[in-house]
Design an enzyme around this catalytic site. Structure first.
Site, short mmCIF file in Angstrom:
data_model
loop_
_atom_site.label_atom_id
_atom_site.label_comp_id
_atom_site.label_asym_id
_atom_site.label_seq_id
_atom_site.Cartn_x
_atom_site.Cartn_y
_atom_site.Cartn_z
N ARG A 124 0.40 14.80 12.65
CA ARG A 124 0.93 14.52 11.30
C ARG A 124 0.99 15.79 10.44
NH1 ARG A 124 -1.35 8.84 9.28
NH2 ARG A 124 0.58 8.90 8.10
N PRO A 125 1.78 16.77 10.87
CA PRO A 125 1.94 18.00 10.07
C PRO A 125 2.65 17.72 8.74
CG PRO A 125 3.54 17.95 11.84
CD PRO A 125 2.61 16.79 12.07
N LYS B 35 0.84 -1.20 0.00
CA LYS B 35 0.00 0.00 0.00
C LYS B 35 0.88 1.25 0.00
CE LYS B 35 -1.70 1.64 3.98
NZ LYS B 35 -1.47 3.08 4.25
N ASN B 36 1.90 1.26 0.83
CA ASN B 36 2.71 2.47 1.01
C ASN B 36 3.74 2.69 -0.10
OD1 ASN B 36 1.17 2.97 3.20
ND2 ASN B 36 2.71 2.38 4.72
N ARG C 106 -4.59 10.82 4.05
CA ARG C 106 -3.43 11.70 4.11
C ARG C 106 -2.55 11.58 2.89
NH1 ARG C 106 -0.65 14.14 7.60
NH2 ARG C 106 1.35 13.46 6.76
N ASP D 99 4.85 20.23 7.50
CA ASP D 99 5.80 21.35 7.42
C ASP D 99 7.06 21.01 6.63
OD1 ASP D 99 6.06 19.62 9.75
OD2 ASP D 99 7.79 20.84 10.29
N LEU D 100 7.54 19.77 6.74
CA LEU D 100 8.77 19.40 6.03
C LEU D 100 8.54 19.34 4.52
CD1 LEU D 100 10.12 16.64 8.47
CD2 LEU D 100 10.73 19.07 8.37
N ARG E 153 -8.76 -0.27 4.55
CA ARG E 153 -7.92 0.75 3.90
C ARG E 153 -6.58 0.15 3.47
NH1 ARG E 153 -7.23 6.27 6.94
NH2 ARG E 153 -5.89 6.41 5.13
N CYS F 98 -4.87 12.46 12.37
CA CYS F 98 -5.70 11.24 12.41
C CYS F 98 -5.50 10.63 13.79
CB CYS F 98 -5.28 10.29 11.30
SG CYS F 98 -3.61 9.70 11.52
N VAL G 168 7.89 7.32 16.71
CA VAL G 168 7.60 7.96 15.42
C VAL G 168 6.34 8.82 15.49
CG1 VAL G 168 7.14 7.57 12.98
CG2 VAL G 168 8.80 6.13 14.18
C1 EPZ Z 1 4.15 6.99 6.01
O1 EPZ Z 1 3.38 8.04 6.56
C2 EPZ Z 1 3.23 5.79 5.95
N1 EPZ Z 1 2.09 6.08 5.07
C3 EPZ Z 1 2.73 5.44 7.35
O2 EPZ Z 1 1.95 4.25 7.26
C4 EPZ Z 1 3.96 5.15 8.22
O3 EPZ Z 1 3.52 4.90 9.56
C5 EPZ Z 1 4.90 6.35 8.21
O4 EPZ Z 1 5.27 6.67 6.84
C6 EPZ Z 1 6.19 6.09 8.99
O5 EPZ Z 1 6.82 4.96 8.48
C7 EPZ Z 1 2.28 6.03 3.72
O6 EPZ Z 1 3.35 5.78 3.24
C8 EPZ Z 1 1.07 6.30 2.87
P1 EPZ Z 1 6.24 10.41 8.09
P2 EPZ Z 1 3.98 9.56 6.56
O7 EPZ Z 1 6.14 11.64 7.28
O8 EPZ Z 1 4.72 9.80 5.32
C9 EPZ Z 1 6.29 13.72 11.44
C10 EPZ Z 1 0.12 2.83 7.65
O9 EPZ Z 1 -0.34 2.32 8.68
N2 EPZ Z 1 6.29 14.69 10.33
O10 EPZ Z 1 7.47 9.57 8.01
O11 EPZ Z 1 2.87 10.47 6.92
C11 EPZ Z 1 4.94 13.02 11.59
O12 EPZ Z 1 4.04 13.80 12.35
C12 EPZ Z 1 0.56 4.28 7.66
O13 EPZ Z 1 0.29 2.23 6.56
C13 EPZ Z 1 6.44 16.05 10.61
O14 EPZ Z 1 6.57 16.44 11.77
O15 EPZ Z 1 5.00 9.46 7.80
C14 EPZ Z 1 5.30 11.74 12.28
O16 EPZ Z 1 5.37 11.97 13.68
C15 EPZ Z 1 0.34 4.94 9.02
N3 EPZ Z 1 6.41 16.94 9.59
C16 EPZ Z 1 6.71 11.43 11.74
O17 EPZ Z 1 7.20 12.65 11.17
C17 EPZ Z 1 6.26 16.54 8.28
O18 EPZ Z 1 6.27 17.41 7.38
C18 EPZ Z 1 6.72 10.36 10.67
O19 EPZ Z 1 5.92 10.80 9.61
C19 EPZ Z 1 6.10 15.17 8.02
C20 EPZ Z 1 6.12 14.26 9.06
#
Ligand code: EPZ
Length: 428
Positions: free
Chosen positions: A123-124, A22-23, A94, A126-127, A402, A118, A332
């Protein structure tokens, strides 16, 4: 609303074929907006998040054909694309935010609603936005939307404060058509990021270093077409591997990349499960002969190649039955323990102390009425219900749909006593 009715089941035995990831498929579908020719994406899992992404891409002007039987999606984004993504779809998932990078690169302008938080955290994004600004885009936030504009994106050196998977993917997609070279540092190294880079390169992009913490993207004029097989879903595989331990069974997962499962395999061995790589895939066997019990262990979730946060809830369904005390630390996401309350309704002994859950293993669980609070929590509760005495009613399973393709059918084929009830009304 649908629910699962799950009864105490015998040890699960047999082999199960893992679906495409999925991811990986969600960012790859978003990336198909960058290509002027036809893209063929194979091993696409039958999940509702894929349907949501398909709808979003069609609303943006792409043509998609999804042969669910064959697991193939063909996309064509050659015509006029819209710059606006609709709120109702972005708020549903998202990952819709991943269309921002491709549309900004292709059209020079994009307007996407800010994705909400969620169950698992704020899950901001900003990056993501810092990356687009670094590439020369003018980024504005207004009325809950993010608007970005750029005549021409210019390559830049970008350091990510956190190795965010989504930010790495979104910025990489935006940089593919930028002028010059972009160097992305401290980026995510997840296998799904590598799969996305491979898809983009097969369509004519020039990306080097995916899978390491520094990715170099040399901008090209345009992307043509691609034919790509999506990698297997390491989290679905992990879910079935844990199911072998929870039910004291013997399961082989096929169509897997064992290398992607390393952190999980190490932890499964640590809790006294027998894990072997075979020709067919990876086999997980409960060790009746070796004292036959799950040993407590500590787990700390980390970005890849650390223990995956997406396996935290499922692994907890194992530890709540282990001998001894386990500590699970979620680093995380800030709120990914929603399943703890549901496990406790089944008799688990868990205390949350800030970002850690302290688990005292219990001898057995009892069936109860429980709710899926997010995708992975739902799967974890289904596993726990297989070994609980009596019957469990698991509701809100739309979360599970999902990210899992036919979970109940696949578990049933291994001997699980689980059935889906389509529409039931809450007992008043
Ligand atoms: C991806 O989400 C996955 N989703 C998530 O899988 C997975 O848990 C996550 O990566 C971590 O491995 C998809 O790929 C569609 P992140 P993503 O950006 O990209 C913070 C599932 O169950 N952050 O690595 O949203 C954020 O808040 C889902 O399949 C910022 O602060 O994850 C989090 O605490 C759930 N600012 C951490 O980083 C930003 O701009 C990790 O988020 C972006 C992220």
């Amino acid at each position: 609303m649908a629910r699962f009715i799950i009864n105490n089941s015998p040890p699960l035995k047999g082999s199960v074929k893992i679906s495409g990831s999925k991811n990986a498929v969600l960012p790859i579908l978003a990336a198909s907006l960058l290509a002027e020719g036809e893209c063929v994406i194979r091993d696409v899992p039958c999940q509702s998040d894929v349907e949501t992404m398909r709808m979003l891409l069609e609303r943006l002007g792409a043509d998609l054909y999804w042969d669910k039987e064959a697991g193939i999606i063909q996309t064509l984004a050659s015509g006029r694309l819209r710059t606006e993504a609709e709120y109702e779809l972005v708020s549903k998932m998202r990952a819709s935010f991943l269309v921002m990078g491709p549309l900004l690169a292709r059209l020079g302008e994009v307007n996407v609603p800010l994705p909400g938080g969620c169950a698992i955290g704020a899950r901001p994004v900003d990056l993501h936005l810092k990356g687009f600004s670094a590439l020369g885009a003018q980024v504005m936030q207004e009325h809950g939307n993010v608007r970005a504009k750029a005549k021409r994106l210019k390559g830049a050196k970008i350091y990510l404060d956190f190795p965010s998977v989504g930010a790495t993917e979104n910025i990489m997609m935006a940089a593919v058509l930028a002028d010059g070279v972009t160097v992305l540092e401290n980026c995510a190294v997840e296998p799904e990021v590598v799969d996305l880079a491979n898809f983009l390169n097969s369509a004519g992009a020039e990306i080097r270093g995916a899978g390491t913490d520094t990715i170099k993207i040399t901008g090209v004029k345009s992307l043509s077409e691609a034919d790509h097989q999506v990698i297997p879903d390491r989290i679905e595989a992990g879910t079935f591997m844990v199911a072998a331990g929870v039910t004291k069974g013997d399961i082989t997962v096929t169509n897997v990349v064992a290398d992607h499962l390393k952190p999980l395999i190490a932890k499964l061995k640590e809790v006294n499960l027998d894990v072997t790589e075979t020709e067919a895939g990876v086999r997980v066997k409960y060790q009746e002969e070796k004292g036959g019990h799950i040993i407590a262990a500590d787990v700390k979730t980390l970005p890849y190649p650390g223990f995956p946060t997406d396996m935290q809830a499922q692994f907890m369904s194992l530890l709540i039955l282990a001998e001894g005390t386990s500590i699970v630390t979620e680093t995380v996401f800030e709120n990914r323990f929603m399943h703890v309350g549901e496990f406790k309704r089944m008799g688990a002994d868990i205390k949350i102390e800030s970002r850690s859950a302290v688990i005292e293993g219990v001898k057995n669980l009892t069936g109860a009425q429980v709710k899926a609070t997010d995708l992975r929590a739902g799967a974890a509760l289904a596993l726990a219900a297989l070994t609980a005495s009596g019957t469990t009613e698991l509701s809100d399973i739309y979360h599970i749909d999902r990210g899992y393709c036919n979970l109940a059918e696949k578990l049933s084929q291994l001997g699980a006593r689980i059935r889906r009830e389509e529409d039931f009304s809450e007992k008043k």
